[in-house]
Design a protein around this motif. Structure first.
Motif, PDB file in Angstrom:
ATOM      1  N   UNK A  69     -26.735 -19.590 -21.693  1.00  0.00           N
ATOM      2  CA  UNK A  69     -25.969 -19.594 -20.445  1.00  0.00           C
ATOM      3  C   UNK A  69     -25.165 -18.309 -20.294  1.00  0.00           C
ATOM      4  N   UNK A  70     -24.529 -17.843 -21.360  1.00  0.00           N
ATOM      5  CA  UNK A  70     -23.751 -16.603 -21.291  1.00  0.00           C
ATOM      6  C   UNK A  70     -24.650 -15.427 -20.923  1.00  0.00           C
ATOM      7  N   UNK A  71     -25.844 -15.381 -21.510  1.00  0.00           N
ATOM      8  CA  UNK A  71     -26.776 -14.293 -21.181  1.00  0.00           C
ATOM      9  C   UNK A  71     -27.204 -14.366 -19.713  1.00  0.00           C
ATOM     10  N   UNK A  72     -27.449 -15.575 -19.216  1.00  0.00           N
ATOM     11  CA  UNK A  72     -27.850 -15.732 -17.812  1.00  0.00           C
ATOM     12  C   UNK A  72     -26.716 -15.310 -16.877  1.00  0.00           C
ATOM     13  N   UNK A  73     -25.497 -15.768 -17.157  1.00  0.00           N
ATOM     14  CA  UNK A  73     -24.365 -15.450 -16.301  1.00  0.00           C
ATOM     15  C   UNK A  73     -23.993 -13.967 -16.347  1.00  0.00           C
ATOM     16  N   UNK A  74     -24.273 -13.307 -17.474  1.00  0.00           N
ATOM     17  CA  UNK A  74     -23.928 -11.895 -17.631  1.00  0.00           C
ATOM     18  C   UNK A  74     -24.624 -11.014 -16.593  1.00  0.00           C
ATOM     19  N   UNK A  75     -25.708 -11.494 -16.021  1.00  0.00           N
ATOM     20  CA  UNK A  75     -26.385 -10.738 -14.973  1.00  0.00           C
ATOM     21  C   UNK A  75     -25.574 -10.699 -13.680  1.00  0.00           C
TER      22      UNK A  75
END
Length: 90
Positions: free
Chosen positions: A9-15
């Motif tokens: 989730x953190x990787x997805x939101x980082x975009x």
């Protein structure tokens, strides 16, 4: 890389946004593990719940009139589950 920052989730939101350390920490406060084959969310359940998948894979299915199941979707890490039930806001 920190385990919190490397979550799906953190990787997805980082975009889209930079998360602070407190925000990264909150996404891990209420982790649950489930055994294989267990239904997580089902139609008509009294308690509304939603999950974010952090590991593994899940399928969504509909039960047919003859008792068989039809898979309608697959979820992978960082996907949300159960939002249809929670989305019925009052």
């Amino acid at each position: 890389m920190d385990g919190k920052k490397s979550s799906p989730l953190a990787r997805k939101l980082a975009a889209f946004v930079t998360l602070s350390e407190p925000e990264l920490g909150r996404q891990h406060q209420r982790r649950r593990s489930f055994t294989e084959g267990r239904d997580l969310v089902h139609q008509g359940q009294p308690k509304q719940v939603a999950y974010i998948l952090s590991a593994g894979c899940v399928c969504s299915y509909k039960t047919q009139l003859n008792g068989s199941r039809q898979i309608v979707d697959f979820q992978i890490p960082s996907d949300f589950m159960g939002l249809r039930a929670v989305g019925r806001f009052r």
